[in-house]
Design an enzyme around this catalytic site. Structure first.
Site, PDB file in Angstrom:
ATOM      1  N   PRO A 181       0.816  -1.226   0.000  1.00 55.30           N
ATOM      2  CA  PRO A 181       0.000   0.000   0.000  1.00 55.30           C
ATOM      3  C   PRO A 181       0.845   1.269   0.000  1.00 55.30           C
ATOM      4  CG  PRO A 181      -0.086  -1.051   2.156  1.00 55.30           C
ATOM      5  CD  PRO A 181       0.599  -2.009   1.238  1.00 55.30           C
ATOM      6  N   TYR A 182       1.979   1.231   0.660  1.00 57.82           N
ATOM      7  CA  TYR A 182       2.888   2.377   0.680  1.00 57.82           C
ATOM      8  C   TYR A 182       3.396   2.673  -0.735  1.00 57.82           C
ATOM      9  CZ  TYR A 182       7.153   5.050   1.841  1.00 57.82           C
ATOM     10  OH  TYR A 182       8.139   5.999   1.923  1.00 57.82           O
ATOM     11  N   SER A 183       3.832   1.639  -1.432  1.00 53.66           N
ATOM     12  CA  SER A 183       4.338   1.818  -2.792  1.00 53.66           C
ATOM     13  C   SER A 183       3.254   2.341  -3.717  1.00 53.66           C
ATOM     14  CB  SER A 183       4.892   0.493  -3.324  1.00 53.66           C
ATOM     15  OG  SER A 183       5.952   0.024  -2.519  1.00 53.66           O
TER      16      SER A 183
ATOM     17  N   LYS B 267       2.773   6.085  -2.983  1.00 53.93           N
ATOM     18  CA  LYS B 267       3.891   6.908  -3.436  1.00 53.93           C
ATOM     19  C   LYS B 267       3.948   6.986  -4.960  1.00 53.93           C
ATOM     20  CE  LYS B 267       5.644   8.271   0.507  1.00 53.93           C
ATOM     21  NZ  LYS B 267       5.603   9.702   0.883  1.00 53.93           N
TER      22      LYS B 267
END
Length: 253
Positions: free
Chosen positions: A150-152, A155
């Site tokens: 989810p972070y990737s 971003k």
């Protein structure tokens, strides 16, 4: 004169880590600085240490993300520069990420910058004044490790937002750029390594030994780069998402 002399700068997510480094660097270069954070104790300490103005805000709330700009304008009459440095790095893969975790990443890592930029650009265009914005991204925008799904995703979205907004407002003379930073030595990264990867006190040395330059990226180095992008010394550049890292993405051995 400093690079940001007489500029009003807002650093969202400025109470620790890279954001705090930008607060200090912007003050050093002559700016008037406002910064936000969720935790009053950390924010008030940095404000007392530096003289910057602390605004407590939970940027997951779009109203508070916009409000960070509004409060800056209320205090100083305008906003010249915005840095979106807040970030959530909690772990989750494609298979184990819950809707709640996914939404949390979108809220902090993508939605908050969107609505802070919306408010900042509204002020800049309303005054018919130029401005600069820097979004702190991550090299995970290129794909990232499996445990940062989810972070990737968020971003990668931030990189697209940076380019879209820069294109939309180039004729307003509002320059918007991004910095995809790599592995950096911060308080938050130390806590993450210990919480998620069972790291010991020597994790920095072990990590550095596996990196081309022999060390992690440093906050002050990133902060100086951000200040350059905010300042007139970066010239006409806009819509650039720069990989600030020691790995070369796309390179193959």
């Amino acid at each position: 004169m400093g690079l940001l002399e007489d500029k009003v700068v807002l650093v969202n997510g400025g109470s620790q880590g890279v954001g705090a480094g930008v607060v200090r660097a912007a003050l050093r270069e002559g700016a008037t600085v406002v910064f936000t954070g969720r935790w009053a104790e950390a924010g008030e300490k940095l404000a007392a240490d530096t003289g910057a103005r602390f605004v407590r805000a939970d940027l997951a709330d779009p109203a508070q993300a916009r409000g960070s700009v509004d409060r800056t304008v209320d205090a100083y009459g305008r906003i010249d520069c915005l840095v979106n440095a807040a970030g959530l790095t909690s772990r989750g893969s494609l298979l184990d990420t819950t809707p709640e975790l996914f939404d949390a990443h979108m809220a902090i890592n993508l939605r908050a910058p969107f609505f802070a930029m919306q408010a900042a650009v509204t002020d800049m265009t309303g005054r018919e004044a130029p401005g600069t914005i820097v979004n702190i991204g991550s090299n995970c925008a290129h794909g990232g490790p499996p445990h940062l799904a989810p972070y990737s995703t968020a971003k990668a979205g931030l990189a697209g937002l940076t380019r879209n907004a820069a294109h939309a407002h180039r004729w307003d003379r509002i320059r918007i750029n991004g910095l995809n930073i790599g592995w950096t030595d911060t308080e938050g990264e130390d806590a993450t390594q210990r919480a998620f990867h069972d790291a010991g006190d020597d994790w920095r040395e072990k990590a550095g030994a596996a990196l081309p330059m022999g060390r992690l990226g440093q906050v002050d180095e990133i902060a100086d780069f951000v200040v350059l992008l905010l300042s007139d010394r970066s010239g006409v550049v806009t819509g650039s998402v720069i990989d600030w890292d020691q790995n070369v993405f796309g390179g193959l051995d």
